[in-house]
Write a protein that holds these residues in place. Structure first.
Motif, PDB file in Angstrom:
ATOM      1  N   MET A   1       0.846  -1.202   0.000  1.00  0.00           N
ATOM      2  CA  MET A   1       0.000   0.000   0.000  1.00  0.00           C
ATOM      3  C   MET A   1       0.883   1.253   0.000  1.00  0.00           C
ATOM      4  N   LYS A   2       0.498   2.241  -0.801  1.00  0.00           N
ATOM      5  CA  LYS A   2       1.239   3.526  -0.760  1.00  0.00           C
ATOM      6  C   LYS A   2       0.300   4.627  -0.262  1.00  0.00           C
ATOM      7  N   TYR A   3       0.845   5.507   0.553  1.00  0.00           N
ATOM      8  CA  TYR A   3       0.038   6.559   1.181  1.00  0.00           C
ATOM      9  C   TYR A   3       0.520   7.932   0.708  1.00  0.00           C
ATOM     10  N   PHE A   4      -0.417   8.742   0.262  1.00  0.00           N
ATOM     11  CA  PHE A   4      -0.127  10.152  -0.048  1.00  0.00           C
ATOM     12  C   PHE A   4      -0.686  10.960   1.118  1.00  0.00           C
ATOM     13  N   ILE A   5       0.169  11.711   1.792  1.00  0.00           N
ATOM     14  CA  ILE A   5      -0.283  12.413   3.005  1.00  0.00           C
ATOM     15  C   ILE A   5      -0.341  13.916   2.734  1.00  0.00           C
ATOM     16  N   ILE A   6      -1.549  14.473   2.858  1.00  0.00           N
ATOM     17  CA  ILE A   6      -1.722  15.928   2.718  1.00  0.00           C
ATOM     18  C   ILE A   6      -1.692  16.501   4.128  1.00  0.00           C
TER      19      ILE A   6
ATOM     20  N   LYS B   1       8.667   1.936  10.314  1.00  0.00           N
ATOM     21  CA  LYS B   1       7.829   0.821   9.845  1.00  0.00           C
ATOM     22  C   LYS B   1       7.962   0.606   8.330  1.00  0.00           C
ATOM     23  N   ASN B   2       8.939   1.286   7.717  1.00  0.00           N
ATOM     24  CA  ASN B   2       9.189   1.137   6.266  1.00  0.00           C
ATOM     25  C   ASN B   2       7.941   1.373   5.427  1.00  0.00           C
ATOM     26  N   VAL B   3       7.151   2.370   5.808  1.00  0.00           N
ATOM     27  CA  VAL B   3       5.912   2.650   5.084  1.00  0.00           C
ATOM     28  C   VAL B   3       6.239   3.458   3.825  1.00  0.00           C
ATOM     29  N   ALA B   4       5.678   3.047   2.690  1.00  0.00           N
ATOM     30  CA  ALA B   4       5.864   3.800   1.443  1.00  0.00           C
ATOM     31  C   ALA B   4       4.877   4.969   1.447  1.00  0.00           C
ATOM     32  N   TYR B   5       5.408   6.194   1.486  1.00  0.00           N
ATOM     33  CA  TYR B   5       4.504   7.346   1.515  1.00  0.00           C
ATOM     34  C   TYR B   5       5.141   8.557   0.846  1.00  0.00           C
ATOM     35  N   LYS B   6       4.277   9.495   0.461  1.00  0.00           N
ATOM     36  CA  LYS B   6       4.764  10.793  -0.024  1.00  0.00           C
ATOM     37  C   LYS B   6       3.946  11.858   0.689  1.00  0.00           C
ATOM     38  N   ALA B   7       4.639  12.789   1.329  1.00  0.00           N
ATOM     39  CA  ALA B   7       3.934  13.859   2.043  1.00  0.00           C
ATOM     40  C   ALA B   7       4.007  15.160   1.255  1.00  0.00           C
ATOM     41  N   VAL B   8       2.875  15.861   1.230  1.00  0.00           N
ATOM     42  CA  VAL B   8       2.852  17.218   0.664  1.00  0.00           C
ATOM     43  C   VAL B   8       2.248  18.130   1.738  1.00  0.00           C
ATOM     44  N   TYR B   9       2.540  19.419   1.653  1.00  0.00           N
ATOM     45  CA  TYR B   9       2.171  20.339   2.737  1.00  0.00           C
ATOM     46  C   TYR B   9       1.300  21.476   2.198  1.00  0.00           C
ATOM     47  N   THR B  10       0.245  21.791   2.935  1.00  0.00           N
ATOM     48  CA  THR B  10      -0.611  22.898   2.495  1.00  0.00           C
ATOM     49  C   THR B  10       0.099  24.222   2.797  1.00  0.00           C
TER      50      THR B  10
ATOM     51  N   ALA C   1      -3.439   8.375 -11.434  1.00  0.00           N
ATOM     52  CA  ALA C   1      -4.071   7.839 -12.650  1.00  0.00           C
ATOM     53  C   ALA C   1      -3.042   7.732 -13.782  1.00  0.00           C
ATOM     54  N   ALA C   2      -2.207   8.773 -13.932  1.00  0.00           N
ATOM     55  CA  ALA C   2      -1.238   8.791 -15.042  1.00  0.00           C
ATOM     56  C   ALA C   2      -0.218   7.673 -14.899  1.00  0.00           C
ATOM     57  N   THR C   3       0.137   7.330 -13.670  1.00  0.00           N
ATOM     58  CA  THR C   3       1.160   6.284 -13.449  1.00  0.00           C
ATOM     59  C   THR C   3       0.509   4.935 -13.139  1.00  0.00           C
ATOM     60  N   LYS C   4      -0.815   4.888 -13.283  1.00  0.00           N
ATOM     61  CA  LYS C   4      -1.605   3.643 -13.093  1.00  0.00           C
ATOM     62  C   LYS C   4      -1.303   2.953 -11.763  1.00  0.00           C
ATOM     63  N   GLN C   5      -1.160   3.767 -10.706  1.00  0.00           N
ATOM     64  CA  GLN C   5      -0.864   3.171  -9.389  1.00  0.00           C
ATOM     65  C   GLN C   5      -2.125   2.575  -8.789  1.00  0.00           C
ATOM     66  N   LYS C   6      -1.940   1.392  -8.190  1.00  0.00           N
ATOM     67  CA  LYS C   6      -3.065   0.743  -7.489  1.00  0.00           C
ATOM     68  C   LYS C   6      -2.706   0.692  -6.007  1.00  0.00           C
ATOM     69  N   ASP C   7      -3.635   0.309  -5.177  1.00  0.00           N
ATOM     70  CA  ASP C   7      -3.401   0.186  -3.728  1.00  0.00           C
ATOM     71  C   ASP C   7      -2.831   1.475  -3.142  1.00  0.00           C
ATOM     72  N   VAL C   8      -3.550   2.538  -3.342  1.00  0.00           N
ATOM     73  CA  VAL C   8      -3.133   3.830  -2.811  1.00  0.00           C
ATOM     74  C   VAL C   8      -4.240   4.416  -1.931  1.00  0.00           C
ATOM     75  N   VAL C   9      -3.803   5.213  -0.959  1.00  0.00           N
ATOM     76  CA  VAL C   9      -4.737   5.878  -0.040  1.00  0.00           C
ATOM     77  C   VAL C   9      -4.261   7.314   0.107  1.00  0.00           C
ATOM     78  N   ILE C  10      -5.207   8.258   0.188  1.00  0.00           N
ATOM     79  CA  ILE C  10      -4.836   9.647   0.488  1.00  0.00           C
ATOM     80  C   ILE C  10      -5.156   9.900   1.949  1.00  0.00           C
ATOM     81  N   ILE C  11      -4.170  10.316   2.712  1.00  0.00           N
ATOM     82  CA  ILE C  11      -4.415  10.619   4.128  1.00  0.00           C
ATOM     83  C   ILE C  11      -4.464  12.138   4.301  1.00  0.00           C
ATOM     84  N   ALA C  12      -5.567  12.637   4.875  1.00  0.00           N
ATOM     85  CA  ALA C  12      -5.632  14.056   5.262  1.00  0.00           C
ATOM     86  C   ALA C  12      -5.099  14.131   6.687  1.00  0.00           C
TER      87      ALA C  12
END
Ligand SMILES: Nc1ncnc2c1ncn2[C@@H]1O[C@H](COP(=O)(O)OP(=O)(O)OP(=O)(O)O)[C@@H](O)[C@H]1O
Length: 315
Positions: A1-6, A30-39, A57-68
């Motif tokens: 699973m990959k997490y995008f964190i806003i 915990k070796n979590v795959a994530y990318k953080a962006v900041y408001t 969508a452009a990179t056809k990624q599956k198993d992703v979650v957006i964390i607010a």
């Protein structure tokens, strides 16, 4: 699973900034795959969300979650970003939203029983294995044909006036005195508030008219205002919304109302009206403040249709 964190580092009056380095350490350990962006400014999370979904969508990624990661306002903007993105891309699979409550009020977390301690909340996110469908609030402005969404509540009157005044208080930005800005605003609104005219049309019913409305709040969850249990039975898991109308109370009625909230029996009071409906219409007269998920809507009249729509959450 990959997490995008806003992440809103300004949430929680500085709390988010304080805990963020520990959150990053936890994720690294915990070796979590994530990318953080900041408001970087108000409403930025809407744009960030759309950009992230476009890249997924452009990179056809599956198993992703957006964390607010922030307060209810950050979650609100993330949901709006998702909804707007999928309106433009209706055939794409919807990426679930998760919520890491590091803001002030965190009413959504309370309502969905998401732990208020970030370690526990994050651990739950990482251990979750499937999305849960949440019925979020959706409003349509029937005058100007715009719409929007809410995870928590849409309030007109008392609650919105308090949010408006507190946001303008010189105490608000002070880490220690911040909470007093709300107490001062509540007292000010109680003393000066003038009731307003409101029409409510519940689904399949005729018009209910209130001449001196004090509070008119439509909620998807039990809580508003940072932990006030306004409708104990409300649930974002069902497809109904709850609306509470409070007619302008006298001082003793106000004291009774506040006392009964603690006993969770305030909805039985005569001057309080509770609706539990799939669809509701509201019309008000005279300019009044509005708030949506704790964010100001300005001063205006309202002619709204309210209902729920579905979105997948990762909780
Ligand atoms: N970099 C930033 N500078 C200024 N404001 C920001 C920034 N990033 C986000 N915001 C705004 O901060 C506001 C409050 O954020 P948020 O709701 O997440 O935290 P909170 O108010 O502390 O928590 P809660 O809503 O749970 O009480 C939102 O209106 C958001 O748009």
């Amino acid at each position: 699973m990959k997490y995008f964190i806003i992440t809103n580092l300004f949430a929680g009056g500085g709390n988010a900034k304080k805990v963020w380095p520990d959150i990053k350490k936890y994720l690294a350990a915990k070796n979590v795959a994530y990318k953080a962006v900041y408001t970087e400014y108000a409403d930025h999370a809407v744009e960030l969300t759309k950009q992230i979904l476009g890249k997924i969508a452009a990179t056809k990624q599956k198993d992703v979650v957006i964390i607010a990661a922030g307060g209810d306002g950050t979650l609100h903007e993330t949901l709006l970003g998702c909804k707007r993105y999928y309106e433009a891309h209706p055939t794409e699979k919807q990426v679930p939203i998760s919520f890491l409550p590091i803001g002030s009020g965190n009413d959504f977390a309370r309502g969905l029983k998401i732990p208020l301690k970030w370690e526990k909340a994050l651990s739950n996110i990482l251990h979750s294995d499937s999305p849960t469908t949440i019925n979020v609030g959706h409003y349509t402005d029937l005058d100007n044909h715009t719409d929007g969404f809410f995870t928590n509540n849409f309030g007109i009157g008392f609650d919105a006036s308090v949010v408006h005044l507190a946001n303008r208080s010189s105490l608000k930005s002070n880490h220690f005195f911040g909470k007093f800005s709300y107490i001062a605003a509540i007292l000010n609104v109680i003393i000066n508030f003038k009731g307003f005219y409101a029409e409510i049309i519940p689904e399949n019913e005729s018009k209910h008219i209130f001449q001196h409305t004090f509070l008119l709040t439509t909620t998807d969850i039990p809580y508003f205002g940072g932990g006030i249990n306004i409708v104990p039975t409300a649930s974002a898991l069902d497809d109904h919304l709850d609306m509470v109308v409070v007619e302008k109370p006298s001082l003793w009625q106000l004291i009774l109302f506040i006392s009964m909230i603690f006993l969770k029996r305030h909805l039985q009071l005569k001057f309080i009206h509770h609706y539990h409906e799939k669809q509701l219409f509201i019309k008000t007269n005279g300019n009044r403040y509005g708030q949506i998920d704790g964010e100001e809507l300005g001063e205006r009249t309202y002619n709204l249709k309210l209902e729920t729509v579905k979105y997948p959450f990762w909780i």
